[in-house]
Write a protein that holds these residues in place. Structure first.
Motif, PDB file in Angstrom:
ATOM      1  N   GLY A   1     -39.472   1.811 -11.846  1.00  0.00           N
ATOM      2  CA  GLY A   1     -39.664   2.453 -13.146  1.00  0.00           C
ATOM      3  C   GLY A   1     -38.346   2.627 -13.883  1.00  0.00           C
ATOM      4  N   LEU A   2     -37.339   3.085 -13.171  1.00  0.00           N
ATOM      5  CA  LEU A   2     -36.018   3.265 -13.763  1.00  0.00           C
ATOM      6  C   LEU A   2     -35.416   1.912 -14.169  1.00  0.00           C
ATOM      7  CD1 LEU A   2     -33.541   5.004 -14.445  1.00  0.00           C
ATOM      8  CD2 LEU A   2     -32.853   4.810 -12.046  1.00  0.00           C
ATOM      9  N   ILE A   3     -35.569   0.930 -13.302  1.00  0.00           N
ATOM     10  CA  ILE A   3     -35.053  -0.418 -13.578  1.00  0.00           C
ATOM     11  C   ILE A   3     -35.683  -0.972 -14.860  1.00  0.00           C
ATOM     12  CG2 ILE A   3     -35.050  -2.798 -12.730  1.00  0.00           C
ATOM     13  CD1 ILE A   3     -34.936  -1.497  -9.851  1.00  0.00           C
ATOM     14  N   ALA A   4     -36.998  -0.812 -14.987  1.00  0.00           N
ATOM     15  CA  ALA A   4     -37.709  -1.313 -16.167  1.00  0.00           C
ATOM     16  C   ALA A   4     -37.290  -0.555 -17.425  1.00  0.00           C
ATOM     17  CB  ALA A   4     -39.215  -1.206 -15.954  1.00  0.00           C
ATOM     18  N   ARG A   5     -37.211   0.776 -17.336  1.00  0.00           N
ATOM     19  CA  ARG A   5     -36.832   1.583 -18.510  1.00  0.00           C
ATOM     20  C   ARG A   5     -35.442   1.226 -19.018  1.00  0.00           C
ATOM     21  NH1 ARG A   5     -39.093   5.530 -15.545  1.00  0.00           N
ATOM     22  NH2 ARG A   5     -37.142   6.520 -14.957  1.00  0.00           N
ATOM     23  N   LYS A   6     -34.537   0.969 -18.097  1.00  0.00           N
ATOM     24  CA  LYS A   6     -33.149   0.675 -18.477  1.00  0.00           C
ATOM     25  C   LYS A   6     -32.944  -0.807 -18.791  1.00  0.00           C
ATOM     26  CE  LYS A   6     -31.034   4.729 -17.193  1.00  0.00           C
ATOM     27  NZ  LYS A   6     -29.715   5.287 -17.086  1.00  0.00           N
ATOM     28  N   GLY A   7     -33.938  -1.634 -18.471  1.00  0.00           N
ATOM     29  CA  GLY A   7     -33.843  -3.060 -18.762  1.00  0.00           C
ATOM     30  C   GLY A   7     -32.868  -3.816 -17.887  1.00  0.00           C
ATOM     31  N   TYR A   8     -32.633  -3.309 -16.686  1.00  0.00           N
ATOM     32  CA  TYR A   8     -31.699  -3.980 -15.776  1.00  0.00           C
ATOM     33  C   TYR A   8     -32.232  -5.342 -15.351  1.00  0.00           C
ATOM     34  CZ  TYR A   8     -29.283   0.499 -15.278  1.00  0.00           C
ATOM     35  OH  TYR A   8     -28.595   1.657 -15.521  1.00  0.00           O
ATOM     36  N   LYS A   9     -31.341  -6.298 -15.275  1.00  0.00           N
ATOM     37  CA  LYS A   9     -31.684  -7.653 -14.830  1.00  0.00           C
ATOM     38  C   LYS A   9     -31.258  -7.902 -13.396  1.00  0.00           C
ATOM     39  CE  LYS A   9     -33.228  -8.810 -18.842  1.00  0.00           C
ATOM     40  NZ  LYS A   9     -34.621  -8.579 -19.064  1.00  0.00           N
ATOM     41  N   THR A  10     -30.348  -7.063 -12.871  1.00  0.00           N
ATOM     42  CA  THR A  10     -29.909  -7.162 -11.479  1.00  0.00           C
ATOM     43  C   THR A  10     -29.844  -5.762 -10.878  1.00  0.00           C
ATOM     44  OG1 THR A  10     -27.560  -7.027 -12.025  1.00  0.00           O
ATOM     45  CG2 THR A  10     -28.519  -9.245 -11.894  1.00  0.00           C
ATOM     46  N   VAL A  11     -29.915  -5.720  -9.553  1.00  0.00           N
ATOM     47  CA  VAL A  11     -29.788  -4.469  -8.810  1.00  0.00           C
ATOM     48  C   VAL A  11     -28.929  -4.725  -7.577  1.00  0.00           C
ATOM     49  CG1 VAL A  11     -31.949  -3.431  -9.589  1.00  0.00           C
ATOM     50  CG2 VAL A  11     -31.936  -4.897  -7.568  1.00  0.00           C
ATOM     51  N   LEU A  12     -28.509  -3.658  -6.951  1.00  0.00           N
ATOM     52  CA  LEU A  12     -27.662  -3.739  -5.774  1.00  0.00           C
ATOM     53  C   LEU A  12     -28.466  -3.343  -4.534  1.00  0.00           C
ATOM     54  CD1 LEU A  12     -24.657  -4.233  -4.984  1.00  0.00           C
ATOM     55  CD2 LEU A  12     -24.368  -1.750  -5.112  1.00  0.00           C
ATOM     56  N   PHE A  13     -28.351  -4.155  -3.493  1.00  0.00           N
ATOM     57  CA  PHE A  13     -28.925  -3.831  -2.198  1.00  0.00           C
ATOM     58  C   PHE A  13     -27.784  -3.634  -1.210  1.00  0.00           C
ATOM     59  CE2 PHE A  13     -32.559  -5.924  -4.109  1.00  0.00           C
ATOM     60  CZ  PHE A  13     -33.622  -5.170  -3.637  1.00  0.00           C
ATOM     61  N   GLU A  14     -27.967  -2.710  -0.269  1.00  0.00           N
ATOM     62  CA  GLU A  14     -26.983  -2.473   0.783  1.00  0.00           C
ATOM     63  C   GLU A  14     -27.698  -2.438   2.116  1.00  0.00           C
ATOM     64  OE1 GLU A  14     -23.379   0.397   0.849  1.00  0.00           O
ATOM     65  OE2 GLU A  14     -25.093   1.502   1.675  1.00  0.00           O
ATOM     66  N   GLY A  15     -27.184  -3.206   3.070  1.00  0.00           N
ATOM     67  CA  GLY A  15     -27.783  -3.214   4.394  1.00  0.00           C
ATOM     68  C   GLY A  15     -27.187  -4.289   5.278  1.00  0.00           C
ATOM     69  N   ASP A  16     -27.854  -4.539   6.376  1.00  0.00           N
ATOM     70  CA  ASP A  16     -27.451  -5.545   7.350  1.00  0.00           C
ATOM     71  C   ASP A  16     -27.343  -6.901   6.664  1.00  0.00           C
ATOM     72  OD1 ASP A  16     -27.751  -7.657   9.339  1.00  0.00           O
ATOM     73  OD2 ASP A  16     -28.314  -6.097  10.755  1.00  0.00           O
ATOM     74  N   LYS A  17     -26.304  -7.652   6.998  1.00  0.00           N
ATOM     75  CA  LYS A  17     -26.093  -8.962   6.376  1.00  0.00           C
ATOM     76  C   LYS A  17     -27.282  -9.902   6.574  1.00  0.00           C
ATOM     77  CE  LYS A  17     -21.124  -9.332   6.106  1.00  0.00           C
ATOM     78  NZ  LYS A  17     -19.975 -10.198   6.350  1.00  0.00           N
ATOM     79  N   ARG A  18     -27.973  -9.802   7.715  1.00  0.00           N
ATOM     80  CA  ARG A  18     -29.139 -10.671   7.957  1.00  0.00           C
ATOM     81  C   ARG A  18     -30.249 -10.366   6.958  1.00  0.00           C
ATOM     82  NH1 ARG A  18     -30.493  -8.875  13.767  1.00  0.00           N
ATOM     83  NH2 ARG A  18     -30.014  -6.941  12.691  1.00  0.00           N
ATOM     84  N   VAL A  19     -30.462  -9.099   6.695  1.00  0.00           N
ATOM     85  CA  VAL A  19     -31.474  -8.681   5.721  1.00  0.00           C
ATOM     86  C   VAL A  19     -31.091  -9.178   4.328  1.00  0.00           C
ATOM     87  CG1 VAL A  19     -32.649  -6.717   4.673  1.00  0.00           C
ATOM     88  CG2 VAL A  19     -32.022  -6.631   7.095  1.00  0.00           C
TER      89      VAL A  19
END
Length: 107
Positions: A57-75
């Motif tokens: 919802g926040l991503i859509a409202r702000k119109g973001y085209k990319t996001v950040l993921f953090e986790g295990d390199k395999r994931v």
């Protein structure tokens, strides 16, 4: 476990609705490690579909085209591949075929 971050595109047209969110959560659960979706500095549990939906919802409202993921390199490697295939959807939200490297999503 090696922790890293990567910036990935938001699914084209429909964003992180149920199918993309479910696939992301499946990848996270497959490896059994923590995966976070980070939006505006806030961390969302990317192994949980509802948490991804809240971020969507926040991503859509702000119109973001990319996001950040953090986790295990395999994931993150699986998510990069999933992103290349628009999270298993065409531009109308219909399911598409994913590459052989992601067959663990169907078990």
């Amino acid at each position: 476990t090696e922790i890293d971050t990567c910036e990935l595109k938001v699914p084209e047209k429909l964003g992180f609705h149920l199918r993309p969110a479910s696939l992301i959560a499946k990848v996270a659960r497959h490896y059994g490690t923590k995966l976070s979706l980070i939006v505006d500095g806030r961390e969302y549990d990317a192994s949980n579909v509802l948490s991804i939906a809240m971020a969507a919802g926040l991503i859509a409202r702000k119109g973001y085209k990319t996001v950040l993921f953090e986790g295990d390199k395999r994931v993150l490697e699986d998510l990069r591949l999933l992103s290349q295939y628009n999270y298993g959807e065409d531009e109308k939200g219909n399911p598409t075929t994913l590459p052989q490297e992601l067959t663990h999503l169907w078990t």
